[in-house]
Design a protein around this motif. Sequence first.
Motif, mmCIF file in Angstrom:
data_model
loop_
_atom_site.group_PDB
_atom_site.id
_atom_site.type_symbol
_atom_site.label_atom_id
_atom_site.label_comp_id
_atom_site.label_asym_id
_atom_site.label_seq_id
_atom_site.Cartn_x
_atom_site.Cartn_y
_atom_site.Cartn_z
ATOM 1 N N ILE A 1 26.866 28.267 52.211
ATOM 2 C CA ILE A 1 27.492 28.280 50.886
ATOM 3 C C ILE A 1 29.009 28.370 51.034
ATOM 4 N N PRO A 2 29.724 27.344 50.544
ATOM 5 C CA PRO A 2 31.183 27.390 50.635
ATOM 6 C C PRO A 2 31.731 28.506 49.747
ATOM 7 N N HIS B 1 34.330 28.773 48.120
ATOM 8 C CA HIS B 1 35.127 28.404 46.950
ATOM 9 C C HIS B 1 34.359 28.464 45.646
ATOM 10 N N ILE B 2 33.027 28.382 45.760
ATOM 11 C CA ILE B 2 32.222 28.440 44.536
ATOM 12 C C ILE B 2 32.375 29.816 43.883
ATOM 13 N N SER B 3 32.685 30.854 44.676
ATOM 14 C CA SER B 3 32.763 32.198 44.089
ATOM 15 C C SER B 3 34.195 32.634 43.760
ATOM 16 N N ILE C 1 36.493 31.689 41.384
ATOM 17 C CA ILE C 1 36.766 32.005 39.975
ATOM 18 C C ILE C 1 35.895 33.169 39.493
ATOM 19 N N PRO C 2 34.553 33.117 39.735
ATOM 20 C CA PRO C 2 33.722 34.246 39.268
ATOM 21 C C PRO C 2 34.129 35.591 39.881
ATOM 22 N N ILE D 1 27.496 31.954 42.027
ATOM 23 C CA ILE D 1 27.037 30.564 41.928
ATOM 24 C C ILE D 1 26.511 30.304 40.522
ATOM 25 N N SER E 1 29.433 30.334 38.062
ATOM 26 C CA SER E 1 30.216 29.095 38.075
ATOM 27 C C SER E 1 29.522 28.011 37.268
ATOM 28 N N GLY F 1 37.895 24.171 36.051
ATOM 29 C CA GLY F 1 37.917 24.642 37.432
ATOM 30 C C GLY F 1 36.512 24.900 37.948
ATOM 31 N N SER F 2 35.661 25.492 37.102
ATOM 32 C CA SER F 2 34.292 25.779 37.525
ATOM 33 C C SER F 2 33.507 24.493 37.737
ATOM 34 N N ALA G 1 34.443 23.285 41.010
ATOM 35 C CA ALA G 1 33.831 24.129 42.045
ATOM 36 C C ALA G 1 32.367 23.745 42.245
ATOM 37 N N VAL G 2 31.654 23.467 41.139
ATOM 38 C CA VAL G 2 30.241 23.092 41.238
ATOM 39 C C VAL G 2 30.088 21.748 41.960
ATOM 40 N N PHE H 1 30.744 22.291 45.568
ATOM 41 C CA PHE H 1 29.586 23.022 46.087
ATOM 42 C C PHE H 1 28.438 22.059 46.394
#
Lengths: 269, 300
Positions: free
Chosen positions: A108-109, A111-113, A115-116, B37, B40, B270-271, B274-275, B278
């Motif tokens: 899992i990269p 970068h997906i996390s 922003i959250p 995940i 996002s 942005g999300s 990101a998705v 991903f």
Amino acid sequence: MKPDSRILTALALIAGLLFLSPALYSIFMSFQTVDAYYTGKFEFTFENYALAIGQYNFARYLLNSIIVAGLVTLIALTVSTLAAFAFARFRFPGGNLLFAAVVATLMIPSHISLIPNYLTLAKVGLLDTYAGLILPAISNGFAAFFLRQYIRGIPVALDEAAYMDGATPLKVLWRVIVPIARPAIFAMGLFIFISEWNSYIWPLVAVGEEELYTLQIGLARLYRVNPGEDVINWPLVMAASTITILPVLLGFVFVERHLVRGITMGAVK
Amino acid sequence: MEPCASGALFPMLSRLTPYLLVLPLISFIVVFTYIPIAASLNLSFREWDFLSPTMPFVGLENYRLLFSSHEFWNALRVTVIFAVISVPIRLGLALLIASYLVREALPARVLRGALFLPSVTSTVSIAVVFSWLFATDYGMVNAFLQTLGLGKVPWLQDPQLALWVLVIVNTWKQLGYDIVIYIAGLQAIPQELYDAAAVDGGGKARVFRRVTVPLVMPTTYFLLVVSVIEAFQIFTVVDVMTQGGPAGATDMLVNMLYRVGFTLFDIGQGSALAVVLFALLIALALFKARVLGRRVHYEA
């Protein structure tokens, strides 16, 4: 030593120095005065270091980097060793699923996390804190996966003997497993410390307050404050850069073999 | 292999033990990797600027905007070009150097140390040092070119050249890692095969092409996929050296993600990015898992 092997060694040394020359020259430059640098002369000085550490706050950034990378390493090693021990030695319902969830984090990269995690930490007021820098970095399954593989290579008979003597699982882990797995734990610790020391994007996101900058953020800011190259104080920037790489550079001389072994193990497994 | 003594004494505790042991790590992973995940994905269907009290559901609007923006296709194109240029250069150089190093004992250790050093060094420092190296007016590269009687080249200001500078920096940094992995792969090739090739006759180049390259293929697959995944996530060097410029010529996907999310505070857009990133990387990672699965089979 045969003469031709001496020549080969010299050639290898020269090739190595040539390869590293940009870094070596940047260290050399950090001991030069600005005026001498721009007029093509050489004047030795410690002034750039004094300036970086004092006026430009790099002593503080160094401290922050040590605290953050040190604590991440300590916490990550602790939670990963505990989990690795469980995955290597216990069969329990859901164990395989949990292990798969841990291993999947390798794919899992991060970068997906980005922003959250920023939003989560903002919500609980942990942006601009050490905790905010440290906690998300623990969420990595590599160490647990790596150590679990290593622990499985240790004979179970050793555990059983200790249990016979009435030891608790934690005692078995601490007295039997950890001493034997020390090389693997050490290699993993180095790996975590170095990646955390060099980490850039998360500190960039999580910290706005200058007092909490790590070296990486401090250096990038110092360089970018004035990237117009006619006026930039290159010797000062190189002194800051040298402070940023020095701990890893010094440590590297002692641990290169461990590091190479650790990285190779990780890739081959 | 149940721990017998404590199992007999405290059956309840014993059953809970493994769960308690994995709990800390699992909590970190759930909170900072798995929930994000889902978060996002959720945010990518909403419109939010980080400040307004509501975040209305907008369906696929963020994705539609993303896929119709020049910015996204540019960043994707630049990232793919970067990967396509830099990965073969890295792996080719690394294999050549590794196949030399694997045979020489003492010089190899010296050289391996030197080559490996940049891969554990701060990326920011490396980016700063190379910014100076390639600076137009006082940089070392241009100073060298001038002693040869050539003119100054605006390396980082020229849209054609800036990406190549990033390729050079990335290669310099990562080469040592590739070499170390290749050495491990090469050491697994049985010496008899080299001996046999030598008996058959044929120069070093021939042995390299006929023995080394095919037999080290599993390592090449591994490095290929790992470095492509890594190339897709490049951020630091770009952020320090060019910030995506000049004119978007080095704007990569993660740099765009950072800009949209943390300077424009367009959380939804942005999300969505990101998705998409991903999904791309997971596809590559799954491909890697398949390839490595085949590798195990191949070796057995």
